[in-house]
Scaffold this active site. Sequence first.
Site, short mmCIF file in Angstrom:
data_model
loop_
_atom_site.label_atom_id
_atom_site.label_comp_id
_atom_site.label_asym_id
_atom_site.label_seq_id
_atom_site.Cartn_x
_atom_site.Cartn_y
_atom_site.Cartn_z
CB SER A 1 2.12 78.73 64.33
OG SER A 1 2.92 79.85 64.51
CG ASP B 1 13.12 85.01 52.18
OD1 ASP B 1 12.42 84.32 51.41
OD2 ASP B 1 12.85 86.18 52.47
CG ASN C 1 14.86 79.14 58.91
OD1 ASN C 1 15.96 79.67 58.99
ND2 ASN C 1 14.03 79.10 59.92
CG HIS D 1 11.72 87.28 48.38
ND1 HIS D 1 11.93 88.18 47.36
CD2 HIS D 1 12.81 87.36 49.17
CE1 HIS D 1 13.11 88.77 47.53
NE2 HIS D 1 13.67 88.29 48.61
CD GLU E 1 12.34 120.42 61.95
OE1 GLU E 1 12.21 120.19 60.74
OE2 GLU E 1 11.49 121.04 62.61
CB SER F 1 6.26 126.66 53.20
OG SER F 1 7.60 126.20 53.32
P1 NAD Z 1 7.62 84.74 59.18
O1 NAD Z 1 8.95 84.79 59.86
O2 NAD Z 1 6.56 85.71 59.61
O3 NAD Z 1 6.99 83.29 59.33
C1 NAD Z 1 7.72 82.13 59.12
C2 NAD Z 1 6.96 80.89 59.59
O4 NAD Z 1 7.77 79.75 59.33
C3 NAD Z 1 6.63 80.87 61.07
O5 NAD Z 1 5.35 80.31 61.23
C4 NAD Z 1 7.68 79.92 61.65
O6 NAD Z 1 7.23 79.27 62.80
C5 NAD Z 1 7.84 78.93 60.50
N1 NAD Z 1 9.12 78.22 60.48
C6 NAD Z 1 10.36 78.74 60.66
N2 NAD Z 1 11.29 77.77 60.54
C7 NAD Z 1 10.63 76.63 60.28
C8 NAD Z 1 11.03 75.28 60.07
N3 NAD Z 1 12.33 74.95 60.12
N4 NAD Z 1 10.07 74.36 59.82
C9 NAD Z 1 8.78 74.70 59.78
N5 NAD Z 1 8.33 75.96 59.99
C10 NAD Z 1 9.24 76.89 60.24
O7 NAD Z 1 7.91 84.86 57.61
P2 NAD Z 1 7.17 85.80 56.52
O8 NAD Z 1 7.54 87.23 56.78
O9 NAD Z 1 5.74 85.40 56.44
O10 NAD Z 1 7.95 85.38 55.18
C11 NAD Z 1 7.66 84.21 54.46
C12 NAD Z 1 7.97 84.42 53.00
O11 NAD Z 1 7.15 85.46 52.48
C13 NAD Z 1 9.41 84.87 52.73
O12 NAD Z 1 9.82 84.28 51.52
C14 NAD Z 1 9.28 86.37 52.57
O13 NAD Z 1 10.31 86.93 51.77
C15 NAD Z 1 7.95 86.45 51.86
N6 NAD Z 1 7.27 87.75 51.95
C16 NAD Z 1 7.04 88.32 53.17
C17 NAD Z 1 6.36 89.51 53.26
C18 NAD Z 1 6.04 90.13 54.60
O14 NAD Z 1 5.40 91.18 54.60
N7 NAD Z 1 6.38 89.57 55.73
C19 NAD Z 1 5.88 90.14 52.08
C20 NAD Z 1 6.11 89.53 50.84
C21 NAD Z 1 6.80 88.33 50.80
#
Ligand code: NAD
EC number: 1.1.1.86
Length: 335
Positions: free
Chosen positions: A53, A83, A85, A108, A227, A252
Amino acid sequence: MANIIYDNETTFDALKDKTIAIMGYGSQGHAHARNLHESGLNVVVGLRKSSSSWAKAENDGLKVMTVAEAAKAADVIMVLLPDENQASVYYSEIAPNLEAGNALAFAHGFNIHYSQIVPPKDVDVFMAAPKGPGHIVRRTYTEGIGVPALIAVYQDATGNARDIALSYVKGIGATRAGVYETTFREETETDLFGEQVDLCGGISSLIKTAFEVLVEAGYQPEMAYFETCHEVKLIVDLIYEGGLERMWHSVSNTAEYGGMTVGPRVINEESREAMYEALERIQNGEFAKEFVLEGMVNHPVLKAMERQEKEHQLEVVGKQIRANIPWLNKKIDDD
Ligand code: NAD
Ligand code: MG
């Protein structure tokens, strides 16, 4: 009724002289970073050097650095890593670079509510959680609208935590749709409850069990699939648009009478008790502990369940059916 905060009640004042670090550039990260940047705020993105990224964020016109560097450079640190990590990255790269008066933010509440991350007392801790996936947060922003969001303040060291949270959700476009106030506890517990008993767990179990009953009774799996699974979307769309009332109105009289009389026998007192039990395990931390321990050993149970789910006849039949419906195969927008 909850108080809803809209755009004209908010300003960027609490963020205009600050630097915001967005940690992660996934679903939420890319949307928050780009929207805040285009709202005129100072944004840096924190990533691993090896991250694919990194180039993407730079191509989107953003300044990228390591998580540790971004934490050091920023006044407001939004943690948008997976979450599971967050705690290890927090302790190794973010915490050593936190200064008194900084703000730590989440989308979150899990890690804060269940004490996987325990921030120092001298920083603000708030939540800005859009109620939608990242690509919708991004797309709606570019269309001049937004998705609703929740804010919560867990720790207010500076006295400005709520104002910072409000400027933040304005910056991602959420105040255009409406912002609701909650607490870390309420957001975390209701989110887990919803995904376990209703949205992900409840619906998938309902579909699978109904499918199994029809197939075991000798009906063709294709009929059973249509279904019990395919038509779920049509029903949910009606409920989403106009509540249960629109759904009952559109089906219906036979479906309405049968649905109203039989539904409560299927999702019955026993199901209600199971829901209370799930809620209790969320409230007393047992579910969180189980999930965190599962993550520490690389998710063996989750991976086994994913394998088994994939082999379920519903999935095998469904895959064939969907392959024959041309428009179902187009790629989902994942900007
Ligand atoms: P994701 O998995 O899409 O993205 C995570 C990012 O973190 C990626 O860019 C990844 O490369 C990076 N990453 C992972 N490990 C890493 C590390 N050790 N060091 C640096 N970068 C690292 O995650 P997401 O779905 O965007 O979720 C992120 C937060 O948002 C969470 O807390 C989740 O609960 C919350 N959240 C997500 C959504 C959703 O729709 N996806 C909605 C509401 C809240
Ligand atoms: Mg959720």
